[in-house]
Design an enzyme around this catalytic site. Structure first.
Site, mmCIF file in Angstrom:
data_model
loop_
_atom_site.group_PDB
_atom_site.id
_atom_site.type_symbol
_atom_site.label_atom_id
_atom_site.label_comp_id
_atom_site.label_asym_id
_atom_site.label_seq_id
_atom_site.Cartn_x
_atom_site.Cartn_y
_atom_site.Cartn_z
ATOM 1 N N ALA A 36 154.275 75.243 61.212
ATOM 2 C CA ALA A 36 153.949 73.875 61.637
ATOM 3 C C ALA A 36 154.189 73.731 63.145
ATOM 4 O O ALA A 36 155.144 74.278 63.682
ATOM 5 C CB ALA A 36 154.836 72.896 60.880
ATOM 6 N N GLY A 72 152.196 72.422 51.902
ATOM 7 C CA GLY A 72 151.923 71.231 52.712
ATOM 8 C C GLY A 72 151.309 70.137 51.847
ATOM 9 O O GLY A 72 151.515 70.094 50.630
ATOM 10 N N SER A 73 150.513 69.293 52.482
ATOM 11 C CA SER A 73 150.019 68.109 51.777
ATOM 12 C C SER A 73 148.871 68.448 50.817
ATOM 13 O O SER A 73 148.149 69.426 51.000
ATOM 14 C CB SER A 73 149.530 67.073 52.788
ATOM 15 O OG SER A 73 148.336 67.540 53.397
ATOM 16 N N GLU A 85 151.163 75.075 47.413
ATOM 17 C CA GLU A 85 152.367 74.333 47.018
ATOM 18 C C GLU A 85 152.269 73.001 47.750
ATOM 19 O O GLU A 85 152.505 72.920 48.957
ATOM 20 C CB GLU A 85 153.607 75.135 47.405
ATOM 21 C CG GLU A 85 154.841 74.697 46.648
ATOM 22 C CD GLU A 85 155.700 73.759 47.461
ATOM 23 O OE1 GLU A 85 155.500 72.525 47.310
ATOM 24 O OE2 GLU A 85 156.542 74.234 48.227
ATOM 25 N N CYS A 142 159.643 68.504 48.997
ATOM 26 C CA CYS A 142 158.577 68.320 47.994
ATOM 27 C C CYS A 142 159.132 68.061 46.603
ATOM 28 O O CYS A 142 158.476 67.429 45.793
ATOM 29 C CB CYS A 142 157.696 69.561 47.921
ATOM 30 S SG CYS A 142 156.864 69.866 49.445
ATOM 31 N N GLU A 145 154.069 60.113 47.506
ATOM 32 C CA GLU A 145 155.322 60.769 47.869
ATOM 33 C C GLU A 145 155.935 60.022 49.070
ATOM 34 O O GLU A 145 155.255 59.805 50.072
ATOM 35 C CB GLU A 145 154.980 62.208 48.252
ATOM 36 C CG GLU A 145 156.134 63.119 48.421
ATOM 37 C CD GLU A 145 155.667 64.555 48.652
ATOM 38 O OE1 GLU A 145 154.628 64.757 49.313
ATOM 39 O OE2 GLU A 145 156.353 65.469 48.185
HETATM 40 C C1 SIN Z 1 159.567 72.161 49.681
HETATM 41 O O1 SIN Z 1 159.994 71.064 49.958
HETATM 42 O O2 SIN Z 1 158.398 72.464 49.890
HETATM 43 C C2 SIN Z 1 160.401 73.244 49.061
HETATM 44 C C3 SIN Z 1 161.789 72.935 48.839
HETATM 45 C C4 SIN Z 1 162.513 74.016 48.073
HETATM 46 O O3 SIN Z 1 162.180 75.196 48.138
HETATM 47 O O4 SIN Z 1 163.444 73.652 47.363
#
Ligand code: SIN
Length: 479
Positions: free
Chosen positions: A182, A233-234, A255, A289, A384
């Site tokens: 990023a 990411g998003s 992811e 996330c 989110e």
């Molecule tokens: C994330 O927020 O994308 C991953 C967090 C984690 O690996 O626990």
């Protein structure tokens, strides 16, 4: 920034074993989210330069894929050791560019090292199969081969761990990689590359480029050398990458965003539940996330849970992540603050009850907020939040809790607390998500498959499933 090893702060890109500036001389400024001070500058690479990095990764693939898996594994384990040796400096870089408290940043560095270590050990276990053949005298062999040159696009919220878990799996499988961190947090990725170089990762095997997201994303999806892209990411960008990847049928792991529910049933250990809620909601100031976005509490224990939570949320300390005792750092930027305020205002407007916090911001700092009487039609229940805003929704029955929990297009993580084993099995089966934490919210670790379903994406990271993402199956029929 006070670093014991100042060379870890690299203001250059790394590919084909060399540290480079852009031909144009253009740079991107990186600011500390706590005080807006300049941390440093990284090159703004052109698409042509990114293409050169990809070609370097293609050249390096020839010998890297033929290297023994043991050797690849040893290099990854040496890389993990170097991360642990330099965890103080790496955490300092991470906190300065990302904002999270130093203790969390050190935890992230150890988390990153655990992926390098785990995949280093897994590399020699990339077994194939033999299958009884359909005709006498024949044999079927199944080999797993590296997919080739991979692109990685990583987020600002875990700038070293998310990249480590991609590169570790890719290199263990025998792939090479070009990574684009990023723009907001590139220095952790560049420090990772420097330590990889020192650990013995050969030139061209792991490359880091910085520049405009759209241009680099286009190069990754349009360049036929790239055989796989792993993106964290998003959901919006994930969908875009999927569309663009149609050109070359590039394999993807995505992811993406989440909207995790956490359900507290009335038979739960409430003290344990509150500890789990605090850990999962306020990690990285809510910018995770797998953070809880919707807290569902059964009516009969609602008041008790809210009271315990109020005490716990009030004890959080907001400040610069470098300061002793701080548990909540700044949000990453003003657009994160605006989103926090939009979710806050909407909940208040629709009748949520404020228990602590105030929805105001001081620069990128916001006080953690706890609200009661949330409703499934409020914005936070669908989007989110990515901020320290915790809103609880009361529910009456197990069926109602499951219905609300699944009422989202996202499906990354879900959590619940219950001591009833039949309920544990029922609810685990019913939740629509890739990961479930039962009486536990610390679900992320290198040995387990991390990933989602629905709009949270597909593909897994960590564990043997994470390795499979970088392998392709070749079946051989011996006549
Ligand atoms: C994330 O927020 O994308 C991953 C967090 C984690 O690996 O626990």
């Amino acid at each position: 920034m006070k670093l014991q090893n100042p060379e870890l702060l690299q203001q250059a890109n790394y590919w084909d074993g060399l540290w480079r500036q852009s031909n144009s001389g253009e740079t991107i400024e990186v600011k500390n989210p706590a005080n807006n001070a300049l941390v440093g500058k990284v090159p703004r690479m052109s698409r042509a330069e990114v293409a050169s990095a990809i070609q370097a990764a293609e050249r390096a693939l020839i010998s890297w894929r033929q290297e023994t898996a043991q050797k690849r594994g040893q290099i990854l384990c040496a890389w993990a050791d170097l991360l642990l040796q330099h965890q103080d400096d790496l955490a300092e870089i991470l906190t300065t560019e990302q904002g999270k408290p130093l203790a969390e940043a050190k935890g992230e560095v150890r988390y990153a090292a655990s992926y390098l270590q785990w995949f280093g050990e897994e590399a020699p276990r990339n077994y194939g199969d033999t299958i009884p053949a359909a005709k006498p005298g024949q044999k079927i062999l199944v080999q797993k081969q590296p997919i080739g040159v991979c692109g990685a696009i990583t987020p600002w919220n875990f700038p070293i761990a998310m990249l480590a878990r991609k590169v570790a799996a890719a290199l263990a499988a025998g792939c090479t990689m070009v990574a684009k961190p990023a723009e907001l947090t590139p220095f952790s990725a560049l420090a990772l590359a420097l330590l990889g170089e020192r650990a013995g990762v050969p030139a061209g095997v792991f490359n880091v480029v910085t520049g405009d997201s759209a241009a680099i994303g286009d190069e990754f999806t349009e360049n036929p050398i790239i055989k796989k892209i792993s993106f964290t990411g998003s959901t919006r960008v994930g969908k875009l990458l999927q569309q663009k990847s149609a050109t070359n049928l590039t394999k993807l792991s995505l992811e993406l965003g989440g909207n995790a529910p956490l359900i507290v049933f009335d038979d739960a250990d409430l003290t344990l539940a509150v500890e789990g809620i605090m850990a999962a909601k306020f990690r990285n100031a809510g910018q995770t996330c797998v953070c809880i976005n919707r807290l569902l509490v059964q009516q009969s224990v609602y008041d008790e849970v809210m009271q315990k939570l109020k005490t716990a949320v009030e004890s959080l300390i907001v400040g610069d992540g470098h300061d002793e005792g701080v548990t909540i750092g700044p949000l990453i930027n003003q657009s994160a603050v605006e989103k926090f305020q939009r979710h806050y205002d909407d909940a208040i407007e629709h009748g949520a009850e404020l228990l602590c916090g105030d929805g105001k911001a001081d620069g990128n700092f916001v006080k953690p907020v706890l609200m009661a009487n949330g409703k499934p039609n409020m914005i936070f229940a669908h989007e989110e939040t990515f901020a320290p805003l915790l809103i609880a929704i009361p529910f009456a029955t197990e069926e109602e809790a499951i219905r609300i929990a699944n009422d989202t297009p996202y499906g990354l993580a879900a959590y619940f607390y219950s001591k009833d084993i039949s309920r544990v099995m029922r609810v685990t089966d019913a939740l629509e998500c890739g990961m479930v934490g039962v009486n536990e919210t610390a679900i992320s670790n290198a040995t387990a498959p991390f990933g989602g379903i629905k709009w949270s994406g597909y593909g897994r990271e960590g564990s043997k499933y994470g390795m499979d993402e970088y392998l392709q199956v070749k079946y051989v029929l011996l006549g």
